[in-house]
Structures are given as C-alpha cells and as structure tokens.
Design a protein around this motif. Structure first.
Motif, mmCIF file in Angstrom:
data_model
loop_
_atom_site.group_PDB
_atom_site.id
_atom_site.type_symbol
_atom_site.label_atom_id
_atom_site.label_comp_id
_atom_site.label_asym_id
_atom_site.label_seq_id
_atom_site.Cartn_x
_atom_site.Cartn_y
_atom_site.Cartn_z
ATOM 1 N N THR A 73 -5.294 -12.038 4.820
ATOM 2 C CA THR A 73 -5.625 -12.102 5.887
ATOM 3 C C THR A 73 -5.907 -10.379 7.136
ATOM 4 N N ILE A 74 -4.674 -9.820 6.292
ATOM 5 C CA ILE A 74 -5.029 -8.889 6.996
ATOM 6 C C ILE A 74 -5.864 -7.672 6.789
ATOM 7 N N PHE A 75 -6.796 -6.870 7.595
ATOM 8 C CA PHE A 75 -8.063 -6.244 7.413
ATOM 9 C C PHE A 75 -7.645 -4.871 7.642
ATOM 10 N N HIS A 76 -7.526 -3.836 7.052
ATOM 11 C CA HIS A 76 -7.415 -2.225 6.862
ATOM 12 C C HIS A 76 -8.110 -1.709 5.865
ATOM 13 N N ASP A 77 -8.076 -0.409 5.940
ATOM 14 C CA ASP A 77 -8.833 0.208 5.334
ATOM 15 C C ASP A 77 -8.237 0.714 4.263
ATOM 16 N N PRO A 78 -8.493 0.512 3.052
ATOM 17 C CA PRO A 78 -7.632 1.144 1.621
ATOM 18 C C PRO A 78 -7.368 1.370 1.014
ATOM 19 N N TYR A 79 -5.873 1.624 0.625
ATOM 20 C CA TYR A 79 -4.885 2.764 -0.120
ATOM 21 C C TYR A 79 -4.344 2.553 -1.053
ATOM 22 N N ARG A 109 0.475 8.556 0.019
ATOM 23 C CA ARG A 109 -0.581 7.412 0.498
ATOM 24 C C ARG A 109 -1.681 7.908 0.092
ATOM 25 N N THR A 110 -2.589 7.535 -0.465
ATOM 26 C CA THR A 110 -4.398 8.196 -0.786
ATOM 27 C C THR A 110 -5.511 7.280 -0.843
ATOM 28 N N LYS A 111 -5.988 8.205 0.506
ATOM 29 C CA LYS A 111 -7.332 6.889 1.165
ATOM 30 C C LYS A 111 -8.375 7.052 0.303
ATOM 31 N N ASN A 112 -9.204 6.426 0.978
ATOM 32 C CA ASN A 112 -10.383 6.120 -1.180
ATOM 33 C C ASN A 112 -10.952 7.480 -0.881
ATOM 34 N N ASP A 113 -11.481 8.138 0.557
ATOM 35 C CA ASP A 113 -11.618 9.468 0.702
ATOM 36 C C ASP A 113 -11.068 10.650 -0.185
ATOM 37 N N GLY A 114 -9.659 10.014 -0.846
ATOM 38 C CA GLY A 114 -8.897 11.053 -1.792
ATOM 39 C C GLY A 114 -8.133 12.175 -0.997
ATOM 40 N N ILE A 115 -7.985 11.668 0.391
ATOM 41 C CA ILE A 115 -6.949 12.957 0.668
ATOM 42 C C ILE A 115 -5.455 12.120 0.550
ATOM 43 N N ALA A 116 -4.994 12.863 0.253
ATOM 44 C CA ALA A 116 -3.167 11.964 0.096
ATOM 45 C C ALA A 116 -2.498 12.650 1.112
ATOM 46 N N GLU A 117 -1.437 11.965 1.975
ATOM 47 C CA GLU A 117 -0.752 12.801 2.810
ATOM 48 C C GLU A 117 0.839 11.860 2.401
ATOM 49 N N VAL A 118 2.007 12.360 3.234
ATOM 50 C CA VAL A 118 3.412 11.979 2.931
ATOM 51 C C VAL A 118 3.364 10.786 3.869
ATOM 52 N N PHE A 119 3.783 9.343 3.116
ATOM 53 C CA PHE A 119 3.342 8.311 4.345
ATOM 54 C C PHE A 119 4.475 8.423 5.086
ATOM 55 N N ASN A 120 5.422 8.599 4.263
ATOM 56 C CA ASN A 120 7.033 7.333 4.934
ATOM 57 C C ASN A 120 8.184 8.270 3.589
ATOM 58 N N VAL A 121 9.174 8.820 4.368
ATOM 59 C CA VAL A 121 10.494 9.531 3.980
ATOM 60 C C VAL A 121 11.562 8.541 4.109
ATOM 61 N N GLY A 122 12.656 8.324 3.195
ATOM 62 C CA GLY A 122 13.367 7.841 4.006
ATOM 63 C C GLY A 122 14.729 7.241 2.337
ATOM 64 N N ARG A 123 15.664 6.111 3.018
ATOM 65 C CA ARG A 123 16.290 5.939 1.801
ATOM 66 C C ARG A 123 16.296 4.602 1.463
ATOM 67 N N TYR A 124 16.579 3.908 0.799
ATOM 68 C CA TYR A 124 17.071 2.617 0.276
ATOM 69 C C TYR A 124 18.589 2.919 0.215
ATOM 70 N N LEU A 125 18.363 1.760 0.661
ATOM 71 C CA LEU A 125 20.032 0.627 0.898
ATOM 72 C C LEU A 125 20.665 -0.305 0.331
ATOM 73 N N ASP A 126 20.831 -0.764 0.017
ATOM 74 C CA ASP A 126 19.937 -1.998 -1.115
ATOM 75 C C ASP A 126 22.238 -2.692 -1.782
ATOM 76 N N ARG A 127 21.937 -4.100 -0.957
ATOM 77 C CA ARG A 127 22.978 -4.810 -1.734
ATOM 78 C C ARG A 127 22.273 -5.648 -3.146
ATOM 79 N N ILE A 128 22.721 -6.010 -4.737
ATOM 80 C CA ILE A 128 21.995 -6.005 -5.659
ATOM 81 C C ILE A 128 22.944 -6.654 -6.304
ATOM 82 N N ARG A 129 22.774 -8.424 -6.525
ATOM 83 C CA ARG A 129 23.565 -8.717 -7.442
ATOM 84 C C ARG A 129 22.654 -8.704 -9.594
ATOM 85 N N ILE A 130 23.867 -7.817 -9.675
ATOM 86 C CA ILE A 130 23.408 -7.526 -11.278
ATOM 87 C C ILE A 130 24.224 -8.717 -12.219
#
Length: 157
Positions: A73-79, A109-130
């Motif tokens: 359902t979401i229409f967006h510029d592919p990347y 993130r790289t769009k179809n026009d070929g230009i890469a950019e930093v989209f998001n940076v951060g950290r994951y904080l996880d609770r994991i069941r192993i």
C-alpha cells in the motif's frame, strides 16, 4: 558470558542486517517473538524518557501489518538499504536464556539514481530470547542519533 551465545548473537545481528537489506520480510518477521516490541526512537526522546517514537509496534501482528503496508500500500521512491552493524555488547545474560545487548548501526540508503547517503545512525538496544534452537527478539529499540529522519521511514532499521 557464554562464548557460544556471543558467537550466535554476533551471527544473529549480521543475519538481521542481511535480511532487512535484502527485503526478506518473512525472515525478518521470524526473528521476533509473537509478543515483541519494535520501536524506532530519537535519542533525545529516549534519554528524556519521552514516549514519542517515529515507529512503535507492540506485537508481531503489528510488524506483519507494517510489512503489508510496505509491500502492498505505501507508494514511495524505491531505494535500497545497507546496514553496517558493530559487534554486539552483552549487557546482561540470565540463566533463563534472556540476553540484553546493544550494537551500533549505520544505515546507508541508495536511490535508483545511484546516489548513496547516510540515512540513519544509532544503536540497537535489544532483549533477546536465546534457546538451543533459535534466537528471537523480544524487544528491539532502534535509538537514532540524528534528530530527523530523511524523508520518511519506510523499511525497518
């Protein structure tokens, strides 16, 4: 800390990045427990204990709805996305198979026009069941450092 669990956890983090980068949504869903939490939140809000998040999903059903939206359902510029994830840091490990961990991430993130950019940076904080047979995310908080997300958040971080 059990060395075997650390190696499995490291592999899990790298598998997660690959699954999301390849848009393998059924495999992404399989990485979560049914009663999971998945949240993408600005560091400022997280640090100040404010509830506002860019994305807040509180069950596997909500994750499935998000994937349906992305694919149908979401229409967006592919990347394309490319995740780079650091080695995990185990914060705690219980005898019941619960690991709390964190890892830093960068999403390009790289769009179809070929230009890469930093989209998001951060950290994951996880609770994991192993367990002997699997590793599942009970909770993944994606705490991003930038105050804004470029354009809109379509794919999982």
């Amino acid at each position: 800390m059990k060395t075997e669990n650390y190696l499995r956890l490291t592999q899990f983090y790298q598998n997660y990045a690959t699954v999301v980068d390849q848009a393998n949504w059924s495999a992404w869903l399989d990485m979560f427990t049914d009663d999971c939490i998945y949240k993408v939140q600005a560091r400022e809000n997280y640090d100040r204990n404010l509830p506002m998040a860019a994305l807040s999903l509180t069950s596997k059903g909500m994750l499935q709805d998000r994937i349906y939206g992305i694919t149908e359902t979401i229409f967006h510029d592919p990347y394309h996305q490319l995740h780079m994830v650091s080695s995990p840091l185990i914060l705690s490990e219980s005898d019941t198979g619960i690991i709390e961990s964190q890892a830093n991430y960068t999403v390009l993130r790289t769009k179809n026009d070929g230009i890469a950019e930093v989209f998001n940076v951060g950290r994951y904080l996880d609770r994991i069941r192993i367990t002997q047979d699997s590793i599942k995310l009970e909770s993944r908080l994606c705490i991003f450092d930038n105050e804004m997300i470029l354009n809109s958040l379509i794919y999982p971080i």
